[in-house]
Each structure stands twice: as structure tokens, then as C-alpha cells.
Design a protein around this motif. Sequence first.
Motif, PDB file in Angstrom:
ATOM      1  N   THR A   4      -5.870   7.932   1.727  1.00  0.00           N
ATOM      2  CA  THR A   4      -5.154   7.554   2.987  1.00  0.00           C
ATOM      3  C   THR A   4      -5.295   6.252   3.389  1.00  0.00           C
ATOM      4  OG1 THR A   4      -6.554   8.355   4.551  1.00  0.00           O
ATOM      5  CG2 THR A   4      -5.091   9.834   3.727  1.00  0.00           C
ATOM      6  N   LYS A   5      -4.295   5.635   4.293  1.00  0.00           N
ATOM      7  CA  LYS A   5      -4.384   4.428   4.782  1.00  0.00           C
ATOM      8  C   LYS A   5      -4.552   4.544   6.461  1.00  0.00           C
ATOM      9  CE  LYS A   5      -2.145   0.027   5.117  1.00  0.00           C
ATOM     10  NZ  LYS A   5      -2.146  -0.382   6.546  1.00  0.00           N
ATOM     11  N   GLY A   6      -5.535   4.153   6.999  1.00  0.00           N
ATOM     12  CA  GLY A   6      -5.721   4.274   8.400  1.00  0.00           C
ATOM     13  C   GLY A   6      -6.069   5.478   8.989  1.00  0.00           C
ATOM     14  N   LEU A   7      -6.246   6.774   8.286  1.00  0.00           N
ATOM     15  CA  LEU A   7      -6.951   7.787   8.786  1.00  0.00           C
ATOM     16  C   LEU A   7      -8.442   7.746   8.718  1.00  0.00           C
ATOM     17  CD1 LEU A   7      -4.361  10.328   7.652  1.00  0.00           C
ATOM     18  CD2 LEU A   7      -4.464   9.509   9.955  1.00  0.00           C
ATOM     19  N   CYS A  37       1.029  -1.214   0.020  1.00  0.00           N
ATOM     20  CA  CYS A  37       0.142  -0.027   0.124  1.00  0.00           C
ATOM     21  C   CYS A  37       0.860   1.249   0.089  1.00  0.00           C
ATOM     22  CB  CYS A  37      -0.728  -0.024   1.324  1.00  0.00           C
ATOM     23  SG  CYS A  37      -1.950   1.418   1.228  1.00  0.00           S
ATOM     24  N   PRO A  70      -0.490   7.292   1.785  1.00  0.00           N
ATOM     25  CA  PRO A  70      -0.052   7.981   3.236  1.00  0.00           C
ATOM     26  C   PRO A  70      -0.853   7.548   4.394  1.00  0.00           C
ATOM     27  CG  PRO A  70      -1.024   9.429   1.545  1.00  0.00           C
ATOM     28  CD  PRO A  70      -1.168   8.328   1.133  1.00  0.00           C
ATOM     29  N   THR A  71       0.045   7.599   5.609  1.00  0.00           N
ATOM     30  CA  THR A  71      -0.587   7.409   6.824  1.00  0.00           C
ATOM     31  C   THR A  71      -0.703   8.721   7.630  1.00  0.00           C
ATOM     32  OG1 THR A  71       1.382   6.708   7.781  1.00  0.00           O
ATOM     33  CG2 THR A  71      -0.225   4.853   6.981  1.00  0.00           C
ATOM     34  N   GLU A  72      -0.131   9.724   6.895  1.00  0.00           N
ATOM     35  CA  GLU A  72       0.062  10.984   7.762  1.00  0.00           C
ATOM     36  C   GLU A  72      -0.976  12.098   7.050  1.00  0.00           C
ATOM     37  OE1 GLU A  72       1.762  11.910  10.372  1.00  0.00           O
ATOM     38  OE2 GLU A  72       2.312   9.827  10.424  1.00  0.00           O
ATOM     39  N   HIS A 131     -10.790  10.102   2.659  1.00  0.00           N
ATOM     40  CA  HIS A 131      -9.670   9.091   3.463  1.00  0.00           C
ATOM     41  C   HIS A 131      -9.939   7.850   2.877  1.00  0.00           C
ATOM     42  CE1 HIS A 131     -13.474   8.592   5.899  1.00  0.00           C
ATOM     43  NE2 HIS A 131     -13.056   7.648   6.187  1.00  0.00           N
ATOM     44  N   CYS A 161      -7.606  13.639   7.422  1.00  0.00           N
ATOM     45  CA  CYS A 161      -6.790  13.357   6.434  1.00  0.00           C
ATOM     46  C   CYS A 161      -6.246  14.533   5.862  1.00  0.00           C
ATOM     47  CB  CYS A 161      -7.332  12.268   5.683  1.00  0.00           C
ATOM     48  SG  CYS A 161      -8.539  12.784   4.468  1.00  0.00           S
TER      49      CYS A 161
END
Length: 129
Positions: free
Chosen positions: A80-83, A34, A37-39, A76, A63
Motif C-alpha cells: 500500500t501507499k501511505g497506510l 505509484c 493502493p491507498t485504501e 503495508h 491496510c
Amino acid sequence: MNVIISGTLRKFGSATLVQLWILPVITAPKVQLCTLPTEPVVAAKKPFKVELVEGKRYSWCSCGHSLKQPFCDGSHKTKTKGLMPLRFVPEKDSKAWLCGCKYTANPPYCDGTHKQEFIQSALLLENKD
Ligand code: FES
């Protein structure tokens, strides 16, 4: 581990000999790569002043990709990933400054973090699709 079964047929008179080989196959573990981004990205370099309604459910974008800042539009999920958005329900009607930089330590509210250099020098995401 996967296994491959292969073999050959050999004729011996009227009999058929079946030789089978069982070969282990080493496969790479299934890893999902993946690159999302996670930020969060900086959506704005200042907070958004909003009027909150008592009892209404809000989803604050965490996000930075939402086009409905400071609230979530579902971006998101693909950007994004995880936000995840922060969901909240105000206990009374009020005006509030909701964070636009997405780096507050007191989400969804602005805590002044946006005044720091890393936010003020950040590039804003202009190519929103
Ligand atoms: S806008 Fe994010 S801390 Fe102020």
C-alpha cells in the motif's frame, strides 16, 4: 532545466575556432508513479476477538494485507501507499473486538461498520503472497 553543451571544431589556417551551442533541454519533472493502493482491503468481514495485555505495545493492521490479522506484519510497506499500522498500548488487561474489515471509524476497535453492504459484498483478498 538541464542544458546540453555541444559544439564543433573548425579550422581556420592555424587557428581552431570552437563553436559552442548551449541548448536547453526540456525534461519532464521527476514524478514517481505509484500504483500501490491507498485504501485498505477487507481482511475479514467480522472483528477479531483478542485479549489485550496492559502495557503491551500492539500494532493494529490498517491496510488489510497482514497475514497476522488483526495485527501488522509489515505488509503495508510493499502493498500500500501511505497506510500505516495503528500502534496502541492498553491501559489494562482486557478483551476487545479489533476491526477486521479495516473500515471502522474507531480504530482499532470494531464499530459495526462491517455489517454494511459494501463490506459484506466485498471480495476477500485470497491471493496473499
Ligand atoms: S470488523 Fe471492521 S467495523 Fe467491525
